[in-house]
Design a protein around this motif. Structure first.
Motif, PDB file in Angstrom:
ATOM      1  N   UNK A 153      42.188  33.458  34.190  1.00 31.24           N
ATOM      2  CA  UNK A 153      42.645  33.121  32.528  1.00 31.24           C
ATOM      3  C   UNK A 153      42.215  33.572  32.083  1.00 31.24           C
ATOM      4  N   UNK A 154      41.389  32.627  31.638  1.00 33.56           N
ATOM      5  CA  UNK A 154      40.251  33.025  30.274  1.00 33.56           C
ATOM      6  C   UNK A 154      40.223  34.816  30.338  1.00 33.56           C
ATOM      7  N   UNK A 155      39.324  35.109  31.386  1.00 35.99           N
ATOM      8  CA  UNK A 155      38.960  36.173  32.194  1.00 35.99           C
ATOM      9  C   UNK A 155      39.857  37.218  31.713  1.00 35.99           C
ATOM     10  N   UNK A 156      40.904  37.060  31.850  1.00 36.29           N
ATOM     11  CA  UNK A 156      41.935  38.375  32.130  1.00 36.29           C
ATOM     12  C   UNK A 156      41.594  38.817  33.056  1.00 36.29           C
ATOM     13  N   UNK A 157      41.905  38.793  34.411  1.00 36.52           N
ATOM     14  CA  UNK A 157      42.168  38.620  35.286  1.00 36.52           C
ATOM     15  C   UNK A 157      43.661  38.094  36.645  1.00 36.52           C
ATOM     16  N   UNK A 158      43.742  39.416  36.820  1.00 35.52           N
ATOM     17  CA  UNK A 158      44.741  38.251  38.410  1.00 35.52           C
ATOM     18  C   UNK A 158      44.051  37.888  39.183  1.00 35.52           C
ATOM     19  N   UNK A 159      44.073  36.333  40.119  1.00 33.84           N
ATOM     20  CA  UNK A 159      43.344  35.812  40.999  1.00 33.84           C
ATOM     21  C   UNK A 159      43.072  36.695  41.841  1.00 33.84           C
ATOM     22  N   UNK A 160      43.822  37.782  42.665  1.00 27.63           N
ATOM     23  CA  UNK A 160      44.094  38.690  43.750  1.00 27.63           C
ATOM     24  C   UNK A 160      42.227  39.546  43.562  1.00 27.63           C
ATOM     25  N   UNK A 161      41.808  39.862  42.091  1.00 26.23           N
ATOM     26  CA  UNK A 161      41.449  40.573  40.917  1.00 26.23           C
ATOM     27  C   UNK A 161      40.078  39.668  41.284  1.00 26.23           C
ATOM     28  N   UNK A 162      39.271  38.804  41.787  1.00 27.11           N
ATOM     29  CA  UNK A 162      38.221  38.114  41.582  1.00 27.11           C
ATOM     30  C   UNK A 162      37.779  37.088  42.982  1.00 27.11           C
ATOM     31  N   UNK A 171      35.785  22.743  46.745  1.00 25.73           N
ATOM     32  CA  UNK A 171      35.547  23.957  46.023  1.00 25.73           C
ATOM     33  C   UNK A 171      36.497  25.262  46.936  1.00 25.73           C
ATOM     34  N   UNK A 172      36.395  25.393  47.937  1.00 25.82           N
ATOM     35  CA  UNK A 172      36.583  26.556  49.023  1.00 25.82           C
ATOM     36  C   UNK A 172      38.440  26.454  48.902  1.00 25.82           C
ATOM     37  N   UNK A 173      38.879  25.253  49.205  1.00 22.88           N
ATOM     38  CA  UNK A 173      40.416  24.809  49.284  1.00 22.88           C
ATOM     39  C   UNK A 173      41.320  25.171  47.433  1.00 22.88           C
ATOM     40  N   UNK A 174      40.150  24.627  46.719  1.00 21.58           N
ATOM     41  CA  UNK A 174      40.624  25.379  45.347  1.00 21.58           C
ATOM     42  C   UNK A 174      40.331  26.431  44.486  1.00 21.58           C
ATOM     43  N   UNK A 175      39.791  27.183  45.406  1.00 21.42           N
ATOM     44  CA  UNK A 175      39.501  28.515  44.899  1.00 21.42           C
ATOM     45  C   UNK A 175      40.976  29.837  45.580  1.00 21.42           C
ATOM     46  N   UNK A 176      41.319  29.529  47.395  1.00 20.37           N
ATOM     47  CA  UNK A 176      41.783  29.498  47.759  1.00 20.37           C
ATOM     48  C   UNK A 176      43.535  29.495  47.353  1.00 20.37           C
ATOM     49  N   UNK A 177      43.671  28.388  47.351  1.00 26.49           N
ATOM     50  CA  UNK A 177      45.125  27.910  46.398  1.00 26.49           C
ATOM     51  C   UNK A 177      45.206  28.951  45.230  1.00 26.49           C
ATOM     52  N   UNK A 179      44.195  31.588  44.794  1.00 29.61           N
ATOM     53  CA  UNK A 179      44.609  32.518  45.130  1.00 29.61           C
ATOM     54  C   UNK A 179      43.152  33.715  44.867  1.00 29.61           C
ATOM     55  N   UNK A 180      42.044  33.212  45.152  1.00 27.93           N
ATOM     56  CA  UNK A 180      40.828  34.135  44.713  1.00 27.93           C
ATOM     57  C   UNK A 180      40.688  34.360  45.747  1.00 27.93           C
ATOM     58  N   UNK A 181      39.890  35.635  46.288  1.00 27.67           N
ATOM     59  CA  UNK A 181      39.137  35.281  47.948  1.00 27.67           C
ATOM     60  C   UNK A 181      37.513  34.842  47.624  1.00 27.67           C
ATOM     61  N   UNK A 182      37.367  34.278  48.336  1.00 25.81           N
ATOM     62  CA  UNK A 182      35.819  32.976  48.693  1.00 25.81           C
ATOM     63  C   UNK A 182      35.633  32.994  49.364  1.00 25.81           C
ATOM     64  N   UNK A 223      42.794  44.908  51.943  1.00 26.01           N
ATOM     65  CA  UNK A 223      42.238  43.464  51.729  1.00 26.01           C
ATOM     66  C   UNK A 223      42.940  42.845  50.704  1.00 26.01           C
ATOM     67  N   UNK A 224      43.702  41.690  51.680  1.00 22.86           N
ATOM     68  CA  UNK A 224      44.432  40.674  50.885  1.00 22.86           C
ATOM     69  C   UNK A 224      43.763  39.212  50.895  1.00 22.86           C
ATOM     70  N   UNK A 225      43.611  38.327  49.944  1.00 27.74           N
ATOM     71  CA  UNK A 225      42.808  36.606  50.062  1.00 27.74           C
ATOM     72  C   UNK A 225      43.605  36.470  50.901  1.00 27.74           C
ATOM     73  N   UNK A 226      42.696  35.565  52.510  1.00 28.72           N
ATOM     74  CA  UNK A 226      43.829  35.057  53.203  1.00 28.72           C
ATOM     75  C   UNK A 226      44.180  33.456  52.853  1.00 28.72           C
ATOM     76  N   UNK A 227      44.872  33.196  53.345  1.00 27.11           N
ATOM     77  CA  UNK A 227      45.584  31.941  53.007  1.00 27.11           C
ATOM     78  C   UNK A 227      44.770  30.690  53.811  1.00 27.11           C
TER      79      UNK A 227
END
Length: 227
Positions: A153-162, A171-177, A179-182, A223-227
């Motif tokens: 949010x601070x960077x101004x991007x969508x989760x799937x754009x990061x 950390x992995x669980x946090x990133x995936x929850x 919506x980011x790629x990890x 490609x989409x971030x895996x769930x």
């Protein structure tokens, strides 16, 4: 399209995780006790208030210890170990390539009290990060997604754009929850943990270039971030 990178700090940019473990293990040994790596691995990347270093030691040696003395000695030893650590392989080239490519860069760490920021300044890489989100900035740290949510949010991007870079399970669980790629790069402490939810797992960031990562996670390839 990937527009941002979000880095963890401890164990990912600087191997503080292994340094903290070794310092604590050596301290426990002086008390005639063990500090199993499995115990610390499950603490990596988060703040577990249910675990108390002094109480865990007291259980092993069957008598109480001076908590303040123990923590002060641990801090002293940790500082000595960390002073010997260098930026982990591949981190600087990825940061520099991202900067040259115009990607936004953030740090999302469960550590607080400007721990990470102080080390970034000491290492001379603070300027790469447009945003730093730490424990003090959220109600819950990893594995809660709040740190990553706030970072994008601070960077101004969508989760799937990061793309998030992590070394720990929390950390992995946090990133995936969030919506980011990890991309996971385990260290000596976390290498035995389960990382099946990672979009990619590497032994080192030196194994890959930024171009390869951007291509791998390009939306143009579906490609989409895996769930």
């Amino acid at each position: 399209m990937i527009k941002a990178l979000v880095f963890d700090f401890d164990g990912l940019i600087l191997d503080t995780e292994t340094a903290i473990y070794k310092a604590t293990k050596d301290l426990y040994k002086e008390y005639g006790a063990e500090f199993p790596i499995e115990v610390y691995a499950n603490l990596a990347g988060t703040q577990d208030e249910s675990f108390d270093l002094a109480d865990y030691l007291a259980e092993q040696i069957e008598h109480q210890v001076d908590r303040d003395k123990l923590l002060k000695e641990q801090s002293k030893r940790i500082a000595t170990f960390i002073e010997k650590e260098e930026i982990l392989p591949g981190v600087l080239p990825i940061l520099e390539a991202a900067k040259q490519s115009g990607l936004k860069i953030a740090l999302a760490t469960s550590s607080g009290n400007h721990w990470a920021q102080g080390h970034l300044e000491r290492l001379g890489i603070r300027a790469y990060f447009q945003v730093i989100v730490q424990a003090d900035d959220v109600e819950k740290v990893k594995p809660d997604p709040a740190l990553y949510v706030k970072a994008v949010e601070a960077l101004g991007v969508k989760p799937e754009e990061a793309i998030a870079f992590e070394d720990s399970y929390h950390g992995l669980i946090a990133a995936k929850a969030a919506g980011l790629y990890c991309v996971v790069i385990p260290n000596e402490v976390t290498k035995a943990l389960e990382f099946s939810k990672a979009d990619r797992k590497l032994k080192s960031l030196a194994e890959v270039t930024l171009v390869e990562l951007l291509e791998a996670f390009s939306e143009e390839k579906g490609s989409e971030p895996s769930k």
